[in-house]
Design an enzyme around this catalytic site. Structure first.
Site, mmCIF file in Angstrom:
data_model
loop_
_atom_site.group_PDB
_atom_site.id
_atom_site.type_symbol
_atom_site.label_atom_id
_atom_site.label_comp_id
_atom_site.label_asym_id
_atom_site.label_seq_id
_atom_site.Cartn_x
_atom_site.Cartn_y
_atom_site.Cartn_z
ATOM 1 N N CYS A 1 16.130 -0.706 3.480
ATOM 2 C CA CYS A 1 16.252 -1.998 4.458
ATOM 3 C C CYS A 1 17.812 -2.137 4.472
ATOM 4 C CB CYS A 1 15.796 -3.065 3.747
ATOM 5 S SG CYS A 1 14.089 -2.874 3.322
ATOM 6 N N GLY B 1 0.831 -1.167 -0.071
ATOM 7 C CA GLY B 1 -0.046 0.033 -0.131
ATOM 8 C C GLY B 1 0.634 1.278 0.052
#
EC number: 2.8.1.7
Length: 410
Positions: free
Chosen positions: A334, A209
């Site tokens: 990340c 999303g």
């Protein structure tokens, strides 16, 4: 530059691959489901539950429409990382007694690579295919890697670090012909480039999303029904989401994902034109002002909201400090805490020295032409300054091959 600053808000956000700002229309649609429309979508005995369930199913249909799927093939998750884990671990667990081989790319997202490494400890054989210097898969290499034991091929649609678009139709055709499941992490491409799961023969697809101007903490997984694909769930509970992902659904987040998907679908062409124009403006102006700047990844077969550039003769970390008015990344968010060079850049054959100089600039729906021009001027002036301070740059200009230098300790 001072004149440009008058109408600019600093810092300028240029990290659209790590996350996107929520679209105001998405936030507006979500708000009632935090307040008055707070029902549990699994409560079937009263209107609060019916209202929430209706909102969830509308969102499911919107997500499905973007990729040409049936709404019954969409299950909601917490994001693409969970979806990727559910696919890779879940499919291996369900079919692992029949087939024990999975193929992926060395340049996949960390969550795919680490899920595969987890499976290796459980006796599943993983093949990590190399990619070409432009970042694209070699289809012949893929064909040769598939065996009668191959269960799954997992290849992302758009790379999160260098933005290249993989040939999904061709990969899907090979997988279908060889009776192998095809999974694609489409988080960076969903709603940005046309992806049709039937045309591409995709059996499973992971969606996020917050990459499409929606909320964080919500994603989806497309799982083909015909021919049926089965996965063993990671989470056990009340059996929600066709038994594949138990837990009470977060209605406000799902509504946000649905509206964000609808907007992305309706405005894809407009967004693409906007992003492509700003990409060309940024890249052309950078090249006209400074030398030895390299675009990483194929120039044409890419999502142009991603500009991964290497600036020879300077360190990526020093560039980020110098251009603190721009919110950019020196690699995947990340892994950017690590000072190791990007494994994706190394996988396309870029030297360790050049990989260390790379910066990823993200362009999105809310990026303006004024912001791009400011960014170009700032980057060029700072790179020029850093190079003048760099003895390495001076040596490069004199034709010294830095790889052949033997540094001595003092």
């Amino acid at each position: 530059m001072n004149q440009q600053l008058k109408n600019l808000t600093l810092p300028i956000y240029m990290d659209y691959q790590s996350t996107t700002p929520i679209d105001p229309r998405v936030m507006e649609a979500m708000l009632p489901y935090f307040t008055t429309k707070f029902g549990n979508p699994h409560s079937r005995s009263h209107s609060f539950g019916w209202e929430a369930e209706n909102a969830v199913e509308n969102a499911r249909s919107m997500v499905a429409k973007v990729i040409g799927a049936d709404s019954k093939e969409i299950i909601f998750t917490s994001g693409a990382t969970e979806s990727n884990n559910l696919v890779i671990k879940g499919i291996a667990k369900f079919y692992g007694n029949k087939k024990k081989h999975i193929i992926t790319l060395v340049s996949e997202h960390k969550c795919v690579l680490n899920a595969c490494r987890h499976l290796e400890q459980e006796g599943i054989k993983i093949t990590y295919l190399p990619i070409k210097s432009n970042g694209i898969i070699d289809l012949e290499t893929l064909k040769n890697a598939i065996t009668d034991q191959t269960l799954l091929v997992s290849v992302m649609a758009v790379n999160n670090e260098i933005g290249v678009i993989q040939p999904l139709k061709e990969i899907g055709k090979i997988c279908r012909e060889r009776n192998v499941f095809f999974h694609s992490d489409i988080a960076q491409g969903f709603g940005k480039i046309p992806i049709n799961v039937n045309e591409c023969n995709i059996d499973l697809a992971s969606i996020s999303g917050h990459k499409i101007y929606g909320p964080k903490g919500i994603g989806a997984l497309y799982i083909r029904k015909k021919p049926r694909v089965r996965v063993t769930p990671l989470i056990n509970g009340g059996g929600q989401e066709r038994g594949m992902r138990s837990g009470t659904l977060p209605t406000p987040l799902i509504v946000g994902l649905g509206i964000a998907s609808e907007i992305a679908y309706n405005e894809m062409e407009k967004d693409t034109q906007h992003v492509n124009y700003l990409f060309d403006r940024f890249l052309n102006n950078i090249h006209s002002k400074i030398s030895e700047v390299y675009l990483n990844g194929d120039k044409d077969q890419r999502y142009k909201g991603n500009l991964n550039l290497s600036f020879a003769g300077v360190e990526g970390e020093s560039i980020i400090l110098a251009i603190k008015d721009l919110a950019v990344s020196s690699g995947s968010a990340c892994t950017s805490a690590s000072l190791e060079p990007s494994y994706v850049l190394r996988s396309i054959g870029i030297s360790e020295e050049l990989a260390h100089t790379s910066i990823r600039f993200g362009i999105g729906r809310f990026t303006t032409e004024q912001e791009i021009d400011y960014a170009v001027n700032l980057v060029c002036s700072k790179i020029d300054k850093l190079r003048r301070l760099s003895p390495l740059w001076e040596m490069m200009q004199e034709g010294v091959d830095l790889k052949k230098i033997r540094w001595t300790a003092h």
